[in-house]
Design a protein around this motif. Sequence first.
Motif, PDB file in Angstrom:
ATOM      1  N   GLU A  76       0.800  -1.221   0.000  1.00 33.44           N
ATOM      2  CA  GLU A  76       0.000   0.000   0.000  1.00 33.44           C
ATOM      3  C   GLU A  76       0.832   1.270   0.000  1.00 33.44           C
ATOM      4  O   GLU A  76       0.289   2.371  -0.026  1.00 33.44           O
ATOM      5  N   TYR A  77       2.163   1.151   0.040  1.00 34.95           N
ATOM      6  CA  TYR A  77       3.043   2.318   0.013  1.00 34.95           C
ATOM      7  C   TYR A  77       4.069   2.171  -1.108  1.00 34.95           C
ATOM      8  O   TYR A  77       4.328   1.070  -1.584  1.00 34.95           O
ATOM      9  N   GLU A  78       4.650   3.305  -1.491  1.00 33.00           N
ATOM     10  CA  GLU A  78       5.748   3.276  -2.451  1.00 33.00           C
ATOM     11  C   GLU A  78       7.019   2.787  -1.775  1.00 33.00           C
ATOM     12  O   GLU A  78       7.310   3.152  -0.644  1.00 33.00           O
ATOM     13  N   TYR A  79       7.781   1.941  -2.499  1.00 32.65           N
ATOM     14  CA  TYR A  79       9.083   1.506  -2.015  1.00 32.65           C
ATOM     15  C   TYR A  79      10.063   1.465  -3.179  1.00 32.65           C
ATOM     16  O   TYR A  79       9.684   1.318  -4.341  1.00 32.65           O
ATOM     17  N   TYR A  80      11.358   1.568  -2.843  1.00 30.02           N
ATOM     18  CA  TYR A  80      12.385   1.408  -3.862  1.00 30.02           C
ATOM     19  C   TYR A  80      12.294   0.008  -4.462  1.00 30.02           C
ATOM     20  O   TYR A  80      11.918  -0.955  -3.782  1.00 30.02           O
ATOM     21  N   VAL A  81      12.674  -0.098  -5.739  1.00 30.71           N
ATOM     22  CA  VAL A  81      12.635  -1.391  -6.430  1.00 30.71           C
ATOM     23  C   VAL A  81      13.366  -2.465  -5.627  1.00 30.71           C
ATOM     24  O   VAL A  81      12.854  -3.568  -5.404  1.00 30.71           O
ATOM     25  N   ALA A  82      14.569  -2.141  -5.158  1.00 29.50           N
ATOM     26  CA  ALA A  82      15.385  -3.135  -4.464  1.00 29.50           C
ATOM     27  C   ALA A  82      14.796  -3.556  -3.121  1.00 29.50           C
ATOM     28  O   ALA A  82      15.122  -4.630  -2.609  1.00 29.50           O
ATOM     29  N   ASP A  83      13.923  -2.711  -2.525  1.00 26.28           N
ATOM     30  CA  ASP A  83      13.288  -3.082  -1.260  1.00 26.28           C
ATOM     31  C   ASP A  83      12.277  -4.206  -1.443  1.00 26.28           C
ATOM     32  O   ASP A  83      12.027  -4.992  -0.526  1.00 26.28           O
ATOM     33  N   ILE A  84      11.665  -4.262  -2.629  1.00 29.91           N
ATOM     34  CA  ILE A  84      10.618  -5.253  -2.896  1.00 29.91           C
ATOM     35  C   ILE A  84      11.177  -6.463  -3.650  1.00 29.91           C
ATOM     36  O   ILE A  84      10.862  -7.605  -3.333  1.00 29.91           O
ATOM     37  N   PHE A  85      12.001  -6.215  -4.646  1.00 31.45           N
ATOM     38  CA  PHE A  85      12.575  -7.292  -5.449  1.00 31.45           C
ATOM     39  C   PHE A  85      14.074  -7.364  -5.172  1.00 31.45           C
ATOM     40  O   PHE A  85      14.872  -6.637  -5.778  1.00 31.45           O
ATOM     41  N   ASP A  86      14.432  -8.216  -4.230  1.00 32.55           N
ATOM     42  CA  ASP A  86      15.818  -8.387  -3.802  1.00 32.55           C
ATOM     43  C   ASP A  86      16.662  -8.862  -4.982  1.00 32.55           C
ATOM     44  O   ASP A  86      16.424  -9.939  -5.541  1.00 32.55           O
ATOM     45  N   ILE A 119       4.920   1.568  -7.301  1.00 28.49           N
ATOM     46  CA  ILE A 119       3.794   2.414  -6.897  1.00 28.49           C
ATOM     47  C   ILE A 119       2.544   1.580  -6.690  1.00 28.49           C
ATOM     48  O   ILE A 119       2.204   0.727  -7.529  1.00 28.49           O
ATOM     49  N   PRO A 120       1.807   1.808  -5.592  1.00 24.69           N
ATOM     50  CA  PRO A 120       0.543   1.096  -5.373  1.00 24.69           C
ATOM     51  C   PRO A 120      -0.422   1.282  -6.538  1.00 24.69           C
ATOM     52  O   PRO A 120      -0.441   2.329  -7.187  1.00 24.69           O
ATOM     53  N   ASN A 121      -1.219   0.254  -6.784  1.00 21.67           N
ATOM     54  CA  ASN A 121      -2.223   0.228  -7.858  1.00 21.67           C
ATOM     55  C   ASN A 121      -1.619   0.090  -9.253  1.00 21.67           C
ATOM     56  O   ASN A 121      -2.338   0.171 -10.240  1.00 21.67           O
ATOM     57  N   GLN A 122      -0.294  -0.122  -9.335  1.00 18.45           N
ATOM     58  CA  GLN A 122       0.337  -0.326 -10.630  1.00 18.45           C
ATOM     59  C   GLN A 122       0.703  -1.801 -10.807  1.00 18.45           C
ATOM     60  O   GLN A 122       0.907  -2.531  -9.844  1.00 18.45           O
ATOM     61  N   GLY A 123       0.780  -2.235 -12.059  1.00 17.48           N
ATOM     62  CA  GLY A 123       1.288  -3.559 -12.388  1.00 17.48           C
ATOM     63  C   GLY A 123       2.631  -3.421 -13.082  1.00 17.48           C
ATOM     64  O   GLY A 123       2.967  -2.347 -13.603  1.00 17.48           O
ATOM     65  N   TYR A 124       3.398  -4.503 -13.100  1.00 12.77           N
ATOM     66  CA  TYR A 124       4.736  -4.464 -13.695  1.00 12.77           C
ATOM     67  C   TYR A 124       4.973  -5.720 -14.513  1.00 12.77           C
ATOM     68  O   TYR A 124       4.389  -6.776 -14.252  1.00 12.77           O
ATOM     69  N   LEU A 125       5.831  -5.590 -15.527  1.00 12.78           N
ATOM     70  CA  LEU A 125       6.264  -6.736 -16.311  1.00 12.78           C
ATOM     71  C   LEU A 125       7.681  -7.084 -15.889  1.00 12.78           C
ATOM     72  O   LEU A 125       8.552  -6.203 -15.854  1.00 12.78           O
ATOM     73  N   ILE A 126       7.915  -8.342 -15.567  1.00 10.20           N
ATOM     74  CA  ILE A 126       9.253  -8.800 -15.197  1.00 10.20           C
ATOM     75  C   ILE A 126       9.717  -9.804 -16.240  1.00 10.20           C
ATOM     76  O   ILE A 126       9.028 -10.792 -16.516  1.00 10.20           O
ATOM     77  N   TYR A 127      10.894  -9.531 -16.819  1.00  5.90           N
ATOM     78  CA  TYR A 127      11.475 -10.454 -17.794  1.00  5.90           C
ATOM     79  C   TYR A 127      12.494 -11.336 -17.096  1.00  5.90           C
ATOM     80  O   TYR A 127      13.454 -10.836 -16.492  1.00  5.90           O
ATOM     81  N   SER A 128      12.277 -12.651 -17.148  1.00  7.15           N
ATOM     82  CA  SER A 128      13.209 -13.611 -16.575  1.00  7.15           C
ATOM     83  C   SER A 128      14.108 -14.172 -17.659  1.00  7.15           C
ATOM     84  O   SER A 128      13.624 -14.706 -18.670  1.00  7.15           O
ATOM     85  N   ASN A 129      15.396 -14.070 -17.444  1.00  8.43           N
ATOM     86  CA  ASN A 129      16.397 -14.539 -18.393  1.00  8.43           C
ATOM     87  C   ASN A 129      16.694 -16.018 -18.229  1.00  8.43           C
ATOM     88  O   ASN A 129      17.517 -16.563 -18.958  1.00  8.43           O
ATOM     89  N   THR A 130      16.050 -16.665 -17.264  1.00  8.44           N
ATOM     90  CA  THR A 130      16.398 -18.027 -16.882  1.00  8.44           C
ATOM     91  C   THR A 130      15.418 -19.024 -17.467  1.00  8.44           C
ATOM     92  O   THR A 130      14.201 -18.820 -17.413  1.00  8.44           O
ATOM     93  N   GLU A 131      15.952 -20.133 -18.011  1.00 12.13           N
ATOM     94  CA  GLU A 131      15.090 -21.192 -18.508  1.00 12.13           C
ATOM     95  C   GLU A 131      14.326 -21.817 -17.343  1.00 12.13           C
ATOM     96  O   GLU A 131      14.841 -21.939 -16.233  1.00 12.13           O
ATOM     97  N   GLY A 132      13.092 -22.245 -17.599  1.00  9.41           N
ATOM     98  CA  GLY A 132      12.279 -22.831 -16.548  1.00  9.41           C
ATOM     99  C   GLY A 132      11.646 -21.756 -15.685  1.00  9.41           C
ATOM    100  O   GLY A 132      11.423 -20.636 -16.135  1.00  9.41           O
ATOM    101  N   GLU A 133      11.359 -22.084 -14.432  1.00 14.29           N
ATOM    102  CA  GLU A 133      10.734 -21.134 -13.535  1.00 14.29           C
ATOM    103  C   GLU A 133      11.425 -21.146 -12.185  1.00 14.29           C
ATOM    104  O   GLU A 133      12.093 -22.121 -11.815  1.00 14.29           O
ATOM    105  N   TYR A 134      11.274 -20.031 -11.457  1.00 13.11           N
ATOM    106  CA  TYR A 134      11.819 -19.975 -10.111  1.00 13.11           C
ATOM    107  C   TYR A 134      10.962 -19.033  -9.277  1.00 13.11           C
ATOM    108  O   TYR A 134      10.187 -18.233  -9.795  1.00 13.11           O
ATOM    109  N   SER A 135      11.112 -19.140  -7.961  1.00  9.02           N
ATOM    110  CA  SER A 135      10.287 -18.394  -7.019  1.00  9.02           C
ATOM    111  C   SER A 135      11.071 -17.219  -6.446  1.00  9.02           C
ATOM    112  O   SER A 135      12.253 -17.344  -6.119  1.00  9.02           O
ATOM    113  N   VAL A 136      10.404 -16.058  -6.342  1.00 18.33           N
ATOM    114  CA  VAL A 136      10.988 -14.867  -5.725  1.00 18.33           C
ATOM    115  C   VAL A 136      10.214 -14.579  -4.444  1.00 18.33           C
ATOM    116  O   VAL A 136       8.994 -14.405  -4.474  1.00 18.33           O
ATOM    117  N   THR A 137      10.900 -14.536  -3.320  1.00 19.91           N
ATOM    118  CA  THR A 137      10.255 -14.293  -2.031  1.00 19.91           C
ATOM    119  C   THR A 137       9.964 -12.819  -1.856  1.00 19.91           C
ATOM    120  O   THR A 137      10.845 -11.973  -2.032  1.00 19.91           O
TER     121      THR A 137
END
Length: 238
Positions: A76-86, A119-137
């Motif tokens: 619900e708040y704005e955060y730096y990219v690195a704070d959310i996606f380690d 930013i809250p209420n926004q969506g984002y596209l993430i491009y994964s360079n890795t074959e297969g799938e993996y989980s981001v905490t």
Amino acid sequence: LEEARSQTSLIINDPDWGLFGNLDWMDSYEAYKIKMKEEAEVLEYILMEGGAMNENGYVDDKILEHGWNWVSYPYEYEYYVADIFDATQFNEGDIILSKEDGMVTLTEGAWEGNLINLIPNQGYLIYSNTEGEYSVTMPNRYSLPQGSHEEDIPRAQRRDRSVWSYDGSRFANTMAIIGTFNIEDAADYTIGAFVGDECRGEGKFVNGRAYITAAGEAGEVVTLRLYNTWTGEYFDVA
């Protein structure tokens, strides 16, 4: 509503059939592109505090597949990219792309680019360079500093003051461009992206590389122009 789409489904507000398509369910995990009718009034809402999290403040992890992934921003708040996606959970060349606020790519173990805050209420596209799938905490909301709600104002007003004028909301698609230019003092320039004579987006130099986003339709030819912030001169570039 005119239409709404997820990464895999679509629903259209047909004048005869009403809502028609295969997008039956929307959840807080995924991002959506929504096109409103021209005569529609602006809809404003604020994500309920903790509304996309469990009682302990945790958010479901994101499962990323190779290629582009549409993901929500459930805080619900704005955060730096690195704070959310380690950055340590991502791989070299991965990209986080916003609709109109820029992008970052993982470069030598850190996020680099012109997307600063998520930013809250926004969506984002993430491009994964890795074959297969993996989980981001995703981080526990209680581990993050608590800010204040941002007013819901148009993205164009949120951007830094710019010489480039465009309306990215006319198009569903945003293209990410990362490039280098053989110019001195690159930090003195900003970049405009054009289709014909119409501006469709902009970019900035970060550590000598240009990070540009352009809105439009598949198959359109994009050209670039530079603006020198010191002299006020414009230049067409290859």
